[in-house]
Design a protein around this motif. Structure first.
Motif, PDB file in Angstrom:
ATOM      1  N   THR A 168      47.648   1.725 -40.755  1.00 42.10           N
ATOM      2  CA  THR A 168      47.306   1.275 -39.399  1.00 42.10           C
ATOM      3  C   THR A 168      47.753  -0.173 -39.205  1.00 42.10           C
ATOM      4  O   THR A 168      47.519  -1.026 -40.061  1.00 42.10           O
ATOM      5  CB  THR A 168      45.792   1.391 -39.166  1.00 42.10           C
ATOM      6  N   GLY A 169      48.401  -0.419 -38.072  1.00 42.23           N
ATOM      7  CA  GLY A 169      48.899  -1.762 -37.791  1.00 42.23           C
ATOM      8  C   GLY A 169      50.367  -1.934 -38.085  1.00 42.23           C
ATOM      9  O   GLY A 169      50.935  -3.000 -37.827  1.00 42.23           O
ATOM     10  N   TYR A 170      50.997  -0.861 -38.602  1.00 44.62           N
ATOM     11  CA  TYR A 170      52.433  -0.901 -38.898  1.00 44.62           C
ATOM     12  C   TYR A 170      53.158   0.122 -38.029  1.00 44.62           C
ATOM     13  O   TYR A 170      52.561   1.083 -37.527  1.00 44.62           O
ATOM     14  CB  TYR A 170      52.699  -0.617 -40.376  1.00 44.62           C
ATOM     15  N   VAL A 171      54.453  -0.106 -37.879  1.00 50.10           N
ATOM     16  CA  VAL A 171      55.265   0.753 -37.019  1.00 50.10           C
ATOM     17  C   VAL A 171      56.633   0.958 -37.652  1.00 50.10           C
ATOM     18  O   VAL A 171      57.062   0.165 -38.501  1.00 50.10           O
ATOM     19  CB  VAL A 171      55.407   0.107 -35.606  1.00 50.10           C
ATOM     20  N   ASN A 172      57.307   2.015 -37.251  1.00 50.64           N
ATOM     21  CA  ASN A 172      58.706   2.216 -37.632  1.00 50.64           C
ATOM     22  C   ASN A 172      59.524   2.400 -36.366  1.00 50.64           C
ATOM     23  O   ASN A 172      59.302   3.345 -35.605  1.00 50.64           O
ATOM     24  CB  ASN A 172      58.872   3.437 -38.535  1.00 50.64           C
ATOM     25  N   ILE A 173      60.431   1.471 -36.132  1.00 51.62           N
ATOM     26  CA  ILE A 173      61.373   1.560 -35.013  1.00 51.62           C
ATOM     27  C   ILE A 173      62.758   1.261 -35.567  1.00 51.62           C
ATOM     28  O   ILE A 173      63.015   0.148 -36.033  1.00 51.62           O
ATOM     29  CB  ILE A 173      61.035   0.551 -33.889  1.00 51.62           C
ATOM     30  N   GLU A 174      63.636   2.252 -35.545  1.00 50.75           N
ATOM     31  CA  GLU A 174      64.994   2.091 -36.065  1.00 50.75           C
ATOM     32  C   GLU A 174      65.986   2.757 -35.134  1.00 50.75           C
ATOM     33  O   GLU A 174      65.683   3.784 -34.520  1.00 50.75           O
ATOM     34  CB  GLU A 174      65.125   2.734 -37.452  1.00 50.75           C
ATOM     35  N   ALA A 175      67.182   2.182 -35.048  1.00 50.99           N
ATOM     36  CA  ALA A 175      68.251   2.789 -34.266  1.00 50.99           C
ATOM     37  C   ALA A 175      68.842   3.971 -35.029  1.00 50.99           C
ATOM     38  O   ALA A 175      68.711   4.074 -36.242  1.00 50.99           O
ATOM     39  CB  ALA A 175      69.333   1.751 -33.976  1.00 50.99           C
ATOM     40  N   GLY A 176      69.489   4.870 -34.289  1.00 53.59           N
ATOM     41  CA  GLY A 176      70.183   5.993 -34.916  1.00 53.59           C
ATOM     42  C   GLY A 176      69.328   7.252 -34.980  1.00 53.59           C
ATOM     43  O   GLY A 176      68.293   7.361 -34.322  1.00 53.59           O
ATOM     44  N   TYR A 177      69.793   8.222 -35.785  1.00 53.53           N
ATOM     45  CA  TYR A 177      69.063   9.483 -35.910  1.00 53.53           C
ATOM     46  C   TYR A 177      67.728   9.269 -36.590  1.00 53.53           C
ATOM     47  O   TYR A 177      67.638   8.630 -37.640  1.00 53.53           O
ATOM     48  CB  TYR A 177      69.890  10.491 -36.721  1.00 53.53           C
ATOM     49  N   ARG A 178      66.666   9.843 -35.982  1.00 49.18           N
ATOM     50  CA  ARG A 178      65.322   9.683 -36.542  1.00 49.18           C
ATOM     51  C   ARG A 178      64.616  11.011 -36.797  1.00 49.18           C
ATOM     52  O   ARG A 178      63.737  11.106 -37.642  1.00 49.18           O
ATOM     53  CB  ARG A 178      64.446   8.829 -35.609  1.00 49.18           C
ATOM     54  N   MET A 179      64.967  12.052 -36.031  1.00 53.26           N
ATOM     55  CA  MET A 179      64.398  13.380 -36.242  1.00 53.26           C
ATOM     56  C   MET A 179      65.490  14.430 -36.076  1.00 53.26           C
ATOM     57  O   MET A 179      66.464  14.225 -35.350  1.00 53.26           O
ATOM     58  CB  MET A 179      63.253  13.664 -35.259  1.00 53.26           C
ATOM     59  N   THR A 322      60.696   0.307 -42.685  1.00 56.02           N
ATOM     60  CA  THR A 322      61.741   1.326 -42.732  1.00 56.02           C
ATOM     61  C   THR A 322      61.166   2.645 -43.240  1.00 56.02           C
ATOM     62  O   THR A 322      60.361   2.669 -44.164  1.00 56.02           O
ATOM     63  CB  THR A 322      62.887   0.885 -43.657  1.00 56.02           C
ATOM     64  N   LEU A 323      61.569   3.746 -42.607  1.00 55.92           N
ATOM     65  CA  LEU A 323      61.188   5.089 -43.051  1.00 55.92           C
ATOM     66  C   LEU A 323      62.428   5.973 -43.092  1.00 55.92           C
ATOM     67  O   LEU A 323      63.358   5.787 -42.295  1.00 55.92           O
ATOM     68  CB  LEU A 323      60.180   5.720 -42.081  1.00 55.92           C
ATOM     69  N   PRO A 324      62.472   6.943 -43.993  1.00 59.44           N
ATOM     70  CA  PRO A 324      63.584   7.903 -43.976  1.00 59.44           C
ATOM     71  C   PRO A 324      63.545   8.720 -42.689  1.00 59.44           C
ATOM     72  O   PRO A 324      62.503   8.806 -42.020  1.00 59.44           O
ATOM     73  CB  PRO A 324      63.300   8.807 -45.190  1.00 59.44           C
ATOM     74  N   GLY A 347      51.687   3.862 -37.450  1.00 58.52           N
ATOM     75  CA  GLY A 347      50.878   4.169 -38.619  1.00 58.52           C
ATOM     76  C   GLY A 347      49.415   4.411 -38.280  1.00 58.52           C
ATOM     77  O   GLY A 347      48.819   3.638 -37.529  1.00 58.52           O
ATOM     78  N   TYR A 348      48.849   5.485 -38.842  1.00 57.08           N
ATOM     79  CA  TYR A 348      47.411   5.741 -38.691  1.00 57.08           C
ATOM     80  C   TYR A 348      46.718   5.911 -40.045  1.00 57.08           C
ATOM     81  O   TYR A 348      45.565   6.315 -40.125  1.00 57.08           O
ATOM     82  CB  TYR A 348      47.139   6.978 -37.823  1.00 57.08           C
ATOM     83  N   ARG A 349      47.409   5.582 -41.128  1.00 64.52           N
ATOM     84  CA  ARG A 349      46.847   5.833 -42.453  1.00 64.52           C
ATOM     85  C   ARG A 349      45.706   4.872 -42.782  1.00 64.52           C
ATOM     86  O   ARG A 349      45.829   3.653 -42.631  1.00 64.52           O
ATOM     87  CB  ARG A 349      47.925   5.716 -43.524  1.00 64.52           C
ATOM     88  N   ASN A 350      44.586   5.439 -43.217  1.00 69.46           N
ATOM     89  CA  ASN A 350      43.439   4.656 -43.672  1.00 69.46           C
ATOM     90  C   ASN A 350      42.662   5.540 -44.641  1.00 69.46           C
ATOM     91  O   ASN A 350      41.946   6.453 -44.228  1.00 69.46           O
ATOM     92  CB  ASN A 350      42.561   4.242 -42.483  1.00 69.46           C
ATOM     93  N   GLU A 351      42.829   5.287 -45.926  1.00 65.98           N
ATOM     94  CA  GLU A 351      42.242   6.160 -46.945  1.00 65.98           C
ATOM     95  C   GLU A 351      40.720   6.167 -46.895  1.00 65.98           C
ATOM     96  O   GLU A 351      40.089   7.187 -47.191  1.00 65.98           O
ATOM     97  CB  GLU A 351      42.747   5.758 -48.335  1.00 65.98           C
ATOM     98  N   GLU A 352      40.119   5.050 -46.523  1.00 64.48           N
ATOM     99  CA  GLU A 352      38.654   4.991 -46.428  1.00 64.48           C
ATOM    100  C   GLU A 352      38.121   5.951 -45.370  1.00 64.48           C
ATOM    101  O   GLU A 352      36.996   6.448 -45.482  1.00 64.48           O
ATOM    102  CB  GLU A 352      38.191   3.564 -46.109  1.00 64.48           C
TER     103      GLU A 352
END
Length: 388
Positions: A168-179, A322-324, A347-352
């Motif tokens: 949480t609090g992070y983002v992935n924004i990249e140019a090019g093919y993403r999906m 960066t994400l694949p 990002g929504y990851r929070n293990e707690e």
């Protein structure tokens, strides 16, 4: 940092409560009647005009105080046929249906953005369109909004999806093919039935179909550039009726994922060619039918750069990770055919909070803290694009 996030924090409880209400009352693709009604009620309160399109989609339009460009923001609203296995207080009340992809959060973030932007419309140059879209899971909703004229005059668009690879609090924004794009390919071999004791008097289809299935990976390795990812998966194979009856028909269903449209074209041509060659070799008929599910998603470089700058204003420096590329598919690329666009992963990851599961899992949860960032990114991107 901008004050956009502060404005969102002031209505964070509103966004969370709306999301929880949607989560309790999920509806499947194309059936989101109550969801649409709830959104319309809020838009009426905000004084934002809207148009009902498709089965249950909405196009809401906010005109700024000055003339200018038009930006579209999209939030999907449909749920999945999954039985929820979480322990949240607002668990689904509809047995076998669950918001297991986070579209309840997407719709609520978009509504929150509409609320913020409606309060500052005099500062906006141009127009903001909010697409509350049905049927993303069936890749049908985007087309309905486009057919209704939703993209007419739009010059840029943005959408986002929550993902567990990012905290949480992070983002992935990249140019090019993403999906990836996705096609389903149906291949049917037709021969001549006969007795299993004299196969030479019949034209069996199971054996040639098996050869075709093993041959498919040869297309991937020998016809496609190894630098361009593609996946061909046979998910269904049906042939024959009885052990001693030569099978007249054999049917094969193939799922194909790709990024590069040229690779898609090569794969389609190769599958047709190989199927025909094998059918000819065994004196069979063959029918190949290709059904488009979704296009590959490509982020425009200029808009990706702008969205990254917007994200810095909202999240701070160093939060764009960066994400694949994902091999999963989306129907957002249909909007991108009409205007350049960008798609962000939030990002929504929070293990707690046990917010660790990938979408479509029966224990899927989000960290609701992430919604303020998604809402703020919608707002900031729209302002930055229209006022640049």
């Amino acid at each position: 940092m901008s004050n956009t996030l502060d404005k969102v924090k002031a209505i964070e409880e509103y966004i969370i409560n709306f999301r929880r209400n949607l989560h309790e009352n999920p509806e499947l693709s194309g059936q989101e009647i109550r969801t649409q009604e709830k959104i319309m009620k809020e838009l009426d309160i905000l004084g934002i005009p809207y148009q009902k399109v498709g089965n249950t989609s909405l196009i809401a339009i906010l005109k700024g105080g000055k003339d200018g460009k038009t930006v579209a923001l999209r939030g999907d609203i449909d749920a999945l046929p999954i039985k929820e296995e979480t322990d949240v207080e607002f668990k689904s009340k509809t047995d076998g249906v669950m918001h297991a992809c986070g579209h309840d959060a997407h719709a609520s973030m978009l509504l929150g953005a509409a609320k913020i932007l409606s309060e500052m419309k005099d500062e906006i140059s141009g127009e903001v369109r909010f697409f509350f879209q049905e049927g993303e899971e069936t890749f049908s909703g985007a087309k309905k909004i486009i057919e209704a004229g939703g993209m007419d005059g739009v010059t840029a668009c943005l959408a986002m999806h929550g993902m567990p690879e990012l905290e949480t609090g992070y983002v992935n924004i990249e140019a090019g093919y993403r999906m990836a794009g996705c096609d389903t390919i149906y291949v049917k071999f037709e021969g001549v039935s006969g007795h299993g004791s004299v196969p030479h008097k019949a034209k069996d289809t199971i054996h040639p179909a098996c050869i075709f299935v093993t041959d498919l990976q040869g297309i991937v390795t020998k016809n496609i550039n190894a630098q361009d990812p593609i996946v061909l998966s046979v998910g269904k194979f049906i042939g024959g009726t009885k052990a001693n009856v030569v099978s007249k028909y054999t049917e094969i269903d193939i799922s194909m994922r790709y990024f590069n449209p040229e690779v898609r074209k090569i794969a389609h041509e190769s599958i047709n060619r190989h199927a025909k060659a094998i059918a000819d070799a065994y004196e069979l008929k063959v029918d190949v039918r290709i059904e488009e599910s979704a296009l590959s998603l490509y982020n425009d470089s200029e808009l990706a750069d702008l969205a990254e700058k917007s994200a810095i204003k909202v999240l701070g420096e160093g939060k764009n990770k960066t994400l694949p590329k994902y091999m999963g598919s989306e129907d957002m690329p249909y909007y991108f055919q009409h205007a350049k666009g960008v798609y962000a992963f939030m990002g929504y990851r929070n293990e707690e909070k046990e917010a660790i599961y990938f979408p479509h899992h029966e224990k899927f949860k989000i960290d609701e803290d992430y919604m303020k960032y998604g809402t703020a990114l919608h707002v900031q991107f729209a302002l930055d694009y229209l006022n640049q």
